[in-house]
Design an enzyme around this catalytic site. Structure first.
Site, PDB file in Angstrom:
ATOM      1  N   ASP A  45       0.843  -1.204   0.000  1.00 30.31           N
ATOM      2  CA  ASP A  45       0.000   0.000   0.000  1.00 30.31           C
ATOM      3  C   ASP A  45       0.879   1.256   0.000  1.00 30.31           C
ATOM      4  OD1 ASP A  45       0.839  -0.174   2.611  1.00 30.31           O
ATOM      5  OD2 ASP A  45      -1.159   0.080   3.509  1.00 30.31           O
ATOM      6  N   SER A  46       2.209   1.041  -0.021  1.00 32.46           N
ATOM      7  CA  SER A  46       3.132   2.147  -0.318  1.00 32.46           C
ATOM      8  C   SER A  46       2.798   2.746  -1.680  1.00 32.46           C
ATOM      9  CB  SER A  46       4.587   1.656  -0.286  1.00 32.46           C
ATOM     10  OG  SER A  46       4.725   0.463  -1.040  1.00 32.46           O
ATOM     11  N   ASP A  84      -1.050  -6.097  -0.217  1.00 33.36           N
ATOM     12  CA  ASP A  84      -1.282  -5.454   1.080  1.00 33.36           C
ATOM     13  C   ASP A  84      -2.756  -5.171   1.279  1.00 33.36           C
ATOM     14  OD1 ASP A  84       0.589  -4.894   2.984  1.00 33.36           O
ATOM     15  OD2 ASP A  84       1.321  -3.072   2.011  1.00 33.36           O
ATOM     16  N   LYS A 114      -1.074  -9.395   2.912  1.00 35.06           N
ATOM     17  CA  LYS A 114      -0.285  -8.941   4.066  1.00 35.06           C
ATOM     18  C   LYS A 114      -1.162  -8.022   4.916  1.00 35.06           C
ATOM     19  CE  LYS A 114       3.294  -5.901   3.730  1.00 35.06           C
ATOM     20  NZ  LYS A 114       2.778  -4.765   4.521  1.00 35.06           N
ATOM     21  N   GLU A 116      -1.194  -5.546   8.554  1.00 33.74           N
ATOM     22  CA  GLU A 116      -0.420  -4.893   9.612  1.00 33.74           C
ATOM     23  C   GLU A 116      -1.067  -5.155  10.975  1.00 33.74           C
ATOM     24  OE1 GLU A 116       0.209  -0.737   8.789  1.00 33.74           O
ATOM     25  OE2 GLU A 116       0.984  -1.137   6.775  1.00 33.74           O
ATOM     26  N   GLU A 183       9.393  -4.181  10.321  1.00 34.89           N
ATOM     27  CA  GLU A 183       9.787  -2.895   9.736  1.00 34.89           C
ATOM     28  C   GLU A 183      10.303  -1.947  10.818  1.00 34.89           C
ATOM     29  OE1 GLU A 183       7.029  -1.177   6.972  1.00 34.89           O
ATOM     30  OE2 GLU A 183       8.062   0.755   6.964  1.00 34.89           O
TER      31      GLU A 183
HETATM   32  O1  KIV Z   1       3.590  -1.058   1.599  1.00 37.15           O
HETATM   33  C1  KIV Z   1       4.712  -1.567   1.485  1.00 37.15           C
HETATM   34  O2  KIV Z   1       5.415  -1.398   0.490  1.00 37.15           O
HETATM   35  C2  KIV Z   1       5.196  -2.381   2.593  1.00 37.15           C
HETATM   36  C3  KIV Z   1       6.627  -2.806   2.601  1.00 37.15           C
HETATM   37  C4  KIV Z   1       7.542  -1.665   2.728  1.00 37.15           C
HETATM   38  C5  KIV Z   1       6.894  -3.853   3.595  1.00 37.15           C
HETATM   39  O3  KIV Z   1       4.458  -2.691   3.471  1.00 37.15           O
END
Ligand code: KIV
Length: 267
Positions: A45-46, A84, A114, A116, A183
């Site tokens: 989600d970056s 994510d 993924k 969090e 992280e």
């Molecule tokens: O959103 C993302 O790119 C991430 C990674 C940096 C682990 O969660």
């Protein structure tokens, strides 16, 4: 024969071979990173920051993430594809979490998701895994909690905080996650957690003792001159390369050098 990386392959690497994960959000980049033989492509989600220009990941929606995942999976990468779960796609309820996780597999062809957080999202993690959707955990600096943390700060500093991180990691492992992102935590803490777990850890700003590493592709390619955190190594300086190429193109358009004869259709 084209290689394919499975969840089991990733789990089996623990203690034997380091795991390479990198983000991608589009087809062109996914083809390049897959040709470089990475193990996991993360549609992080970056995307909300590096693709959409936001100053956090909080504005990212399920539809954004499904779209970016589709862009990646359309290239049929051999690497494992993990998406994510964005802010508010799993926090509010267990049914939300399962349905949203399912969209990544059903609509976008990801192989897992993924999430969090630790114990506070454990019911969501268990329910998603019960639906046969593999889950990667994410602890430490979880960017969706940026406001609760008061900024992007190193986490798990001090004995109590390190113990809490380890408890959360063990709880996630018991819930059935297949790997865990750590992280921005001190390297000795990441080492202790890695040694305590049977599943692989994947670090970002977590030192060398994790079972694998992940970086955001724009960061490691040096595409943003304003963002260079301590944990990023720039393997290229694409900002300069791209700017110079575009400047050369602009100059040639302006002085009439481009297009030349070889770029023209004769009839
Ligand atoms: O959103 C993302 O790119 C991430 C990674 C940096 C682990 O969660």
């Amino acid at each position: 024969m084209k290689r394919t990386v499975s969840i089991r392959d990733i789990m089996d690497k623990k203690g034997k071979e380091r795991i390479v994960m990198i983000t991608s959000y589009d087809a062109t980049t996914a083809r390049i990173v897959d040709a470089a033989d990475v193990d996991i492509i993360l549609i992080g989600d970056s995307a909300g920051m590096v693709m959409a220009g936001g100053d956090s990941t909080l504005g990212v929606t399920m539809d954004h993430m499904v779209y970016h995942t589709q862009c990646v999976t359309r290239t049929r990468p051999g690497a494992l594809v993990i998406s994510d779960m964005p802010f508010m796609s799993y926090q509010a309820s267990v049914p939300d979490a399962v349905r949203n996780a399912g969209r990544f597999l059903q609509e976008a062809g990801a192989q897992g998701v993924k999430i969090e957080g630790g114990k506070r999202v454990i019911e969501q993690v268990k329910a998603i895994i019960r639906a046969d959707i593999p889950v990667m955990g994410h602890l430490g600096l979880t960017p969706q909690s940026v406001h609760a943390f008061g900024g992007y700060k190193v986490q798990a500093r001090g004995e109590q905080a390190a113990l809490l991180l380890k408890e959360n990691a063990l709880a996630l492992q018991d819930a059935g996650i297949f790997a865990l992102v750590l992280e921005c935590v001190p390297a000795p803490v990441a080492k202790e957690v890695t040694e305590a777990l049977d599943i692989p850890t994947i670090g970002i700003g977590a030192g060398p003792h994790c079972d694998g590493q992940v970086l955001v592709i724009q960061d490691m390619l040096g595409m943003d001159k304003t963002f260079k955190p301590k944990f990023v190594k720039q393997y290229a300086h694409l900002y300069d390369i791209i700017r110079d190429a575009v400047q050369a193109y602009a100059a040639e358009v302006r002085d009439g050098t481009f297009p030349a004869r070889e770029h023209c259709f004769k009839d």
